[in-house]
Write a protein that holds these residues in place. Structure first.
Motif, PDB file in Angstrom:
ATOM      1  N   LEU A 185      43.000  38.041  52.339  1.00  0.00           N
ATOM      2  CA  LEU A 185      42.451  36.758  51.916  1.00  0.00           C
ATOM      3  C   LEU A 185      42.656  35.694  52.988  1.00  0.00           C
ATOM      4  O   LEU A 185      41.798  34.823  53.182  1.00  0.00           O
ATOM      5  CB  LEU A 185      43.102  36.319  50.596  1.00  0.00           C
ATOM      6  CG  LEU A 185      42.550  35.039  49.965  1.00  0.00           C
ATOM      7  CD1 LEU A 185      41.062  35.170  49.697  1.00  0.00           C
ATOM      8  CD2 LEU A 185      43.299  34.701  48.683  1.00  0.00           C
TER       9      LEU A 185
ATOM     10  N   LEU B  54      36.535  37.716  46.147  1.00  0.00           N
ATOM     11  CA  LEU B  54      37.522  38.607  45.525  1.00  0.00           C
ATOM     12  C   LEU B  54      37.126  40.064  45.695  1.00  0.00           C
ATOM     13  O   LEU B  54      37.961  40.913  46.041  1.00  0.00           O
ATOM     14  CB  LEU B  54      37.663  38.253  44.046  1.00  0.00           C
ATOM     15  CG  LEU B  54      38.699  39.018  43.222  1.00  0.00           C
ATOM     16  CD1 LEU B  54      39.219  38.140  42.092  1.00  0.00           C
ATOM     17  CD2 LEU B  54      38.143  40.313  42.626  1.00  0.00           C
TER      18      LEU B  54
ATOM     19  N   GLN C 152      39.661  42.526  47.711  1.00  0.00           N
ATOM     20  CA  GLN C 152      40.347  43.585  46.963  1.00  0.00           C
ATOM     21  C   GLN C 152      39.625  44.922  47.053  1.00  0.00           C
ATOM     22  O   GLN C 152      40.139  45.936  46.568  1.00  0.00           O
ATOM     23  CB  GLN C 152      40.509  43.171  45.503  1.00  0.00           C
ATOM     24  CG  GLN C 152      41.377  41.921  45.337  1.00  0.00           C
ATOM     25  CD  GLN C 152      41.731  41.633  43.886  1.00  0.00           C
ATOM     26  OE1 GLN C 152      41.517  42.455  43.000  1.00  0.00           O
ATOM     27  NE2 GLN C 152      42.297  40.461  43.641  1.00  0.00           N
TER      28      GLN C 152
ATOM     29  N   HIS D 205      44.007  36.647  42.436  1.00  0.00           N
ATOM     30  CA  HIS D 205      43.206  36.000  43.469  1.00  0.00           C
ATOM     31  C   HIS D 205      43.470  34.495  43.488  1.00  0.00           C
ATOM     32  O   HIS D 205      43.548  33.891  44.565  1.00  0.00           O
ATOM     33  CB  HIS D 205      41.724  36.271  43.215  1.00  0.00           C
ATOM     34  CG  HIS D 205      40.810  35.699  44.254  1.00  0.00           C
ATOM     35  ND1 HIS D 205      40.718  36.197  45.529  1.00  0.00           N
ATOM     36  CD2 HIS D 205      39.951  34.641  44.196  1.00  0.00           C
ATOM     37  CE1 HIS D 205      39.842  35.508  46.221  1.00  0.00           C
ATOM     38  NE2 HIS D 205      39.359  34.552  45.435  1.00  0.00           N
TER      39      HIS D 205
END
Length: 820
Positions: A143, A194, A198, A213
Motif C-alpha cells: 500500500l 484494495l 491485497q 485496508h
C-alpha cells in the motif's frame, strides 16, 4: 484531524483510546472492534490474462498496447512506458517480475515511477507503465508503494482489465449511489486500490479486509504526510456503504464502517486489564467484585467504578508500595496515596477526591458484608478500611462549596446569555442572507451585505468538481480579509449552532437528551375547544424516566425549522443509528432530528461537537465583549439558567423538577442559583404537611367538570398583549401588572400596542418630571425597562421566517375511495 498525543504516563487517552504506534496520536479505532481487521485470502488468484509472472517484456508491452482503447499514439506510449519500467526492474535480482519488484526501491516507496522518467525528460510517462502492470496483475505492490505514486484514471483502467462482472456491478451501483460525486469516485478508487494491494478479486473482499485496508491507509498517510488532517482519515467508508447496500457483505454486518470500528462494551476482564495491576490475586479479586457489582450498575457506572478502584486506587498503591500483597494498607501508605490523588497527572488539583475516597471506603465495607454470606470467596480479603472517619468530616460543607461554585457560575453566565443568543442569531441570519445573495450573483460580481463587501468566485477545484456534481458551489471571498467562504457549508454550520443553542435554552434538556431527540418526540394534544398544544417527549436518559415538555412558541419554531430542513427535498427524515458514548451501544435506526451529513454517511451530532461550537462562538465574542475572555458556556449551563429562570419567574419548584426530569427536588434546588433556600424548605414542608392532612379520597381521577375548569384556566390566561405563563391553580402575583410580569409572553402582532403604551408612558413621565413626582418617575422607568425588553424579544420573533411543514398526504394504498 489528528488528535493530541496521550499522556506518557499511561499511553492511554480516556477519550481517544491507546496511543497507536506509527500514527503519532491516540485513537479509539484500534482495539475491541466488532470485526478483527485482517487482509483477505484469495480463493482463486485473479489473473485476467493468465500467469504473467515471467512473461517477456515484449509480450507485456503488447498487452498494455492492446488491452485499452485510445489513439495510436496513446497506445504506443503505453507500451513504451511498460518497456521502460520492466527494463528498470531487470537491474535487480529475481526470477519473476514480483521478485525483482520487491528488491527494487520502487517497492518501498523510496523511488517513484515518475522519478524514472516523464514526457518532458525522455518522452515516456513511466507512471502510465506502472499503472498498466498493476492492472494486468503482473505486480502486487504494498500500500505504501501504491500510495507513493500518482495514477491518472486508475479505476476505469483497472476495471476494464479485470473483466469481472461483480466489479462491473459495483461500479454501476456506485455511479447511482445517492452521495456527492467525489464520494462515489472515492469508493471505486478505494476498492480498486484494495484489490490491487491485497491481490484478490471482488468476490473475496470481506468487511475485515476493508477494515484492514482502512487501518493500513492511516499508517501509510502518517509516514507520507505526518501531522496533516488526512492522516486520521479512514479509506473505504463510501465503499463500505455501497457494498452493504448491494448485499455483498454477510448478514449482520454493520451498515457503516464507523459502526464496525467503534469499540463496544468491554468485558469486566478487559476493563480491569486496561490498567496495570502486578498482583494477579488482587486483579482476580477486582474482577469478581466488579462482576457482582455489574448486576445493579449500568455500563457507564461500572466503567467509572473500575477507573476509580483499579486505576486511581490500587494502581497507585502499587506504585507507592510494589510489594503490597493484600488489602491491609498501613497509615503511611494511605497518606502517601491520599497525597498522590490530590493532583492529576497534568499537575492540576483534582476536584473529585471525595468521590474516590468514598468509593474505596464502600469497597472495603462491601467485602465485610459479603464475607458474612460467602466467607470462602470474600473472607480472605477482609481487612480494616484504611479510610479514617476524619476523612468524611466536612463532606457536607465541601459539597455546599461545590453548589456555591455552580450557582456562582450560573450567575456569571445568566446576564451574558442574551449577548450569546443575539450573536448566534445574527450569525445565522447573516449566513442565510449571504447564501441567498451568493446563489444569485454571477462569477466576479460583488455585493455588500451588512456593511461587508463580498465577491462571487470560482476556484479550480470547484470547476473540477462541477463535472461530477453538476453545479458550482456558491463560494465568495470577503474583500476586507481575503477569506474565502463556502456559503452552503457556512449556512449549514450556522443553522445547527443556532438550532442546538435555541433548543437547549428553551427546553432545559441535557445534551444527551438533545442528541436523542427524534421526529417521534414531537407530539400534540388537542383540547376540547380545538386548541392544539405541541409537546416534546424526552426519552429516558439519566434518570431512566420519560417526560413530556409543553413546547413554547420559540421552541416549536426551532423544532419545526429542523424538520423542514430535513424534509425540504421531499424525503422523510432518514433512519440512522446513534452511538451512545457512555454505554458504548448503538441505538435502533431512528429519525433523529440532530443529524448531519458527514462525507458519505449521516451521523447524529455529538455532544463534543456542540461543546466545540460554543467554544468557537465565545472566542468570537471575546473580541468585542471582554466578559467572554474568561467565561465559556457549556451545554449544561443552559439547563441551569433555564431552571433558575423558571423558579425565579414564580413557577413552583416541584413543577420545575418535573420539567427538568429530576427525581429529587433537592437536585433542582442545586440548579437554581439565586432562589432563597428558606423559601424552598418551607414550601416543601408545606406540601408534605398538606398531603398528610388532606383525605385520601381527594387523590382520585379528575371529573369532567374539574377537567373543564382546568382547561378554562388556560383560556383565562389570554390577555391583551399575549398570554400569561403562570401555572394552573396560582393567582396573579403581580396584580395584573402584565408589562412588568416575567410570565407574560407577548404576541408579536401586538407590537403596535406596545409602541402606544410606550408613548403614553413617556408622556406620563414628562408630566411626572414637571410636577416633581420622584416615586412616579421611578415606577415609570421600571415599567419602560420591562416593556422595551419584551418588545425586543417580540421583534426578534418577527424576524424569524415562517416554517412551513407542508400538508401530509396518505399514500395511494391508504386513500379511501369515494363512495358511490
Amino acid at each position: 484531524m489528528a488528535k493530541p498525543e496521550a499522556r506518557p504516563t499511561t499511553g492511554v487517552s480516556r477519550r481517544y483510546g491507546p496511543l497507536v504506534e506509527g500514527l503519532g496520536f491516540s485513537s479509539r479505532y484500534v482495539s475491541a472492534t466488532k470485526i478483527k481487521p485482517e487482509p483477505a485470502t484469495p480463493t482463486v488468484l485473479p489473473r485476467p490474462f493468465g500467469d504473467l509472472a515471467t512473461a517477456s517484456i515484449s509480450h507485456l508491452a503488447q498487452l498494455a498496447t492492446d488491452t485499452w482503447e485510445g489513439t495510436r499514439t496513446t497506445r504506443r506510449q503505453r507500451g513504451n512506458a511498460v518497456w521502460e519500467i520492466l527494463s528498470y526492474l531487470t537491474k535487480f535480482p529475481g526470477t519473476a517480475w514480483q521478485e525483482r519488484w520487491d528488491n527494487s526501491p520502487l517497492s518501498t516507496g523510496d523511488v517513484r515511477a515518475a522519478d524514472l522518467g516523464n514526457s518532458r525528460s525522455n518522452g515516456i510517462s513511466t507512471p502510465t507503465g506502472l499503472r498498466s502492470l498493476l492492472c494486468l496483475r503482473v505486480i502486487q505492490p504494498s500500500l505504501l508503494a501504491f500510495r507513493s505514486n500518482t495514477f491518472n484514471n486508475y479505476p476505469p483502467f483497472f476495471i476494464t482489465a479485470q473483466s469481472d462482472p461483480l466489479l462491473d456491478k459495483f461500479a454501476e451501483q456506485a455511479a447511482t449511489y445517492d452521495v456527492e460525486g467525489h464520494h462515489r469516485r472515492d469508493a471505486v478508487r478505494d476498492v480498486c486500490g484494495l484489490l490491487t494491494v491485497q491481490g484478490i478479486a471482488l468476490a473475496d473482499l470481506t468487511p475485515a479486509a476493508l477494515l484492514h485496508h482502512g487501518h493500513e491507509n492511516r499508517q501509510v498517510m502518517a509516514k507520507r504526510l505526518p501531522g496533516t488532517k488526512i492522516t486520521n482519515r479512514f479509506a473505504g467508508p463510501s465503499a463500505w456503504n455501497i457494498m452493504h447496500a448491494m448485499g455483498h457483505f454477510p448478514p449482520g454486518t454493520p451498515s457503516t464502517m464507523r459502526e464496525a470500528l467503534m469499540r463496544g462494551q468491554l468485558t469486566v476482564e478487559e476493563l480491569v486489564d486496561r490498567y496495570t495491576i502486578r498482583n494477579q490475586s488482587v486483579r482476580q479479586l477486582f474482577v469478581d467484585y466488579f462482576v457482582r457489582r455489574s448486576a445493579d450498575s449500568d455500563y457507564a457506572s461500572l466503567s467509572n467504578l473500575v477507573l476509580e478502584l483499579a486505576h486511581h486506587f490500587w494502581e497507585k498503591i502499587e506504585r507507592i508500595n510494589p510489594d503490597q500483597a493484600d488489602l491491609r494498607i498501613t497509615p503511611e501508605v494511605y497518606q502517601a496515596w491520599r497525597h498522590m490523588i490530590s493532583t492529576r497527572e497534568d499537575g492540576k488539583p483534582r476536584a473529585g477526591v471525595d468521590g474516590i475516597v468514598i468509593i474505596v471506603r464502600s469497597f472495603y465495607y462491601d467485602l465485610h458484608t459479603w464475607a458474612a454470606d460467602q466467607p470462602e470467596i470474600w473472607g480472605p480479603w477482609v481487612a480494616p478500611c484504611p479510610v479514617p472517619p476524619s476523612e468524611l468530616r466536612g463532606l457536607g460543607k465541601r459539597r455546599r462549596r461545590i453548589n456555591e461554585r455552580s450557582a456562582d457560575r450560573t450567575r456569571q453566565r445568566q446576564p451574558l446569555l442574551p449577548v450569546l443568543v443575539q450573536h448566534i442569531e445574527d450569525r445565522y441570519e447573516h449566513a442565510r442572507a449571504l447564501l441567498e445573495r451568493a446563489s444569485t450573483a454571477a462569477e466576479g460580481d460583488g455585493f455588500v451585505l451588512n456593511g461587508r463587501t463580498y465577491r462571487r468566485v470560482t476556484t479550480a477545484h470547484d470547476r473540477h468538481r462541477q463535472r461530477s456534481r453538476g453545479y458550482l458551489p456558491a463560494r465568495v471571498v470577503e474583500e476586507d480579509t481575503g477569506r474565502i467562504i463556502q456559503t452552503e457549508a457556512h449556512e449549514e454550520q450556522a443553522f445547527w449552532e443556532w438550532a442546538c443553542i435555541e433548543t437547549l435554552r428553551h427546553s432545559g434538556v441535557r445534551i444527551e437528551e438533545l442528541c436523542e431527540l427524534t421526529h417521534l418526540s414531537v407530539r400534540q394534544y388537542q383540547r376540547a375547544n380545538g386548541e392544539v398544544i405541541a409537546l416534546l417527549v424526552i426519552a429516558p436518559s439519566k434518570t431512566d424516566r420519560e417526560r413530556v415538555i409543553p413546547m413554547s412558541a420559540e421552541l416549536f419554531h426551532v423544532i419545526a425549522s429542523i424538520i423542514r430542513r430535513h424534509t425540504r427535498s421531499g424525503r422523510t427524515i432518514e433512519l440512522i443509528k446513534r452511538f451512545d458514548y457512555h454505554d458504548k451501544v448503538w441505538s435502533a435506526p431512528l429519525p433523529f432530528l440532530f443529524q448531519r451529513q458527514h462525507g458519505s454517511t449521516r451521523r447524529v451530532i455529538s455532544p463534543a461537537t456542540v461543546l466545540q461550537q460554543l467554544r468557537r462562538r465565545c472566542e468570537e465574542l471575546a473580541e468585542h465583549h471582554p466578559q467572554f475572555r474568561t467565561v465559556r458556556f457549556t451545554p449544561h449551563d443552559f439547563r441551569r439558567i433555564f431552571a433558575t429562570e423558571l423558579v425565579n419567574s414564580g413557577l413552583p419548584i416541584h413543577i420545575g423538577a418535573a420539567l427538568l426530569g429530576h427525581l429529587n427536588i433537592r437536585t433542582t434546588r442545586g440548579y437554581v442559583a439565586v432562589f432563597d433556600e428558606d423559601v424552598v424548605r418551607h414550601y416543601t414542608a408545606y406540601l408534605a404537611n398538606r398531603r398528610t392532612l388532606r383525605p385520601g379520597d381527594e387523590y382520585r381521577q379528575a371529573s369532567p367538570k374539574e377537567w373543564q375548569e382546568f382547561e378554562e384556566h388556560f383560556d383565562k390566561r389570554k390577555v391583551e398583549l399575549g398570554s400569561c405563563g403562570r401555572p394552573y391553580g396560582t393567582p396573579c402575583q403581580h396584580e395584573h401588572a402584565c408589562i412588568r410580569c416575567p410570565m407574560l409572553n407577548v404576541n408579536p402582532k401586538m407590537l403596535d400596542r406596545l409602541n402606544e403604551i410606550e408613548t403614553d408612558l413617556l408622556a406620563r413621565r414628562e408630566r411626572a418630571d414637571a410636577e416633581g413626582w420622584i416615586g412616579e418617575i421611578e415606577g415609570i422607568d421600571l415599567t419602560l425597562t420591562f416593556l422595551r425588553t419584551k418588545r425586543d424579544e417580540a421583534e426578534r420573533q418577527t424576524r424569524r421566517s415562517v416554517v412551513s411543514l407542508g400538508i401530509p398526504s396518505l399514500p395511494p394504498s391508504r386513500r379511501q375511495e369515494p363512495k358511490q
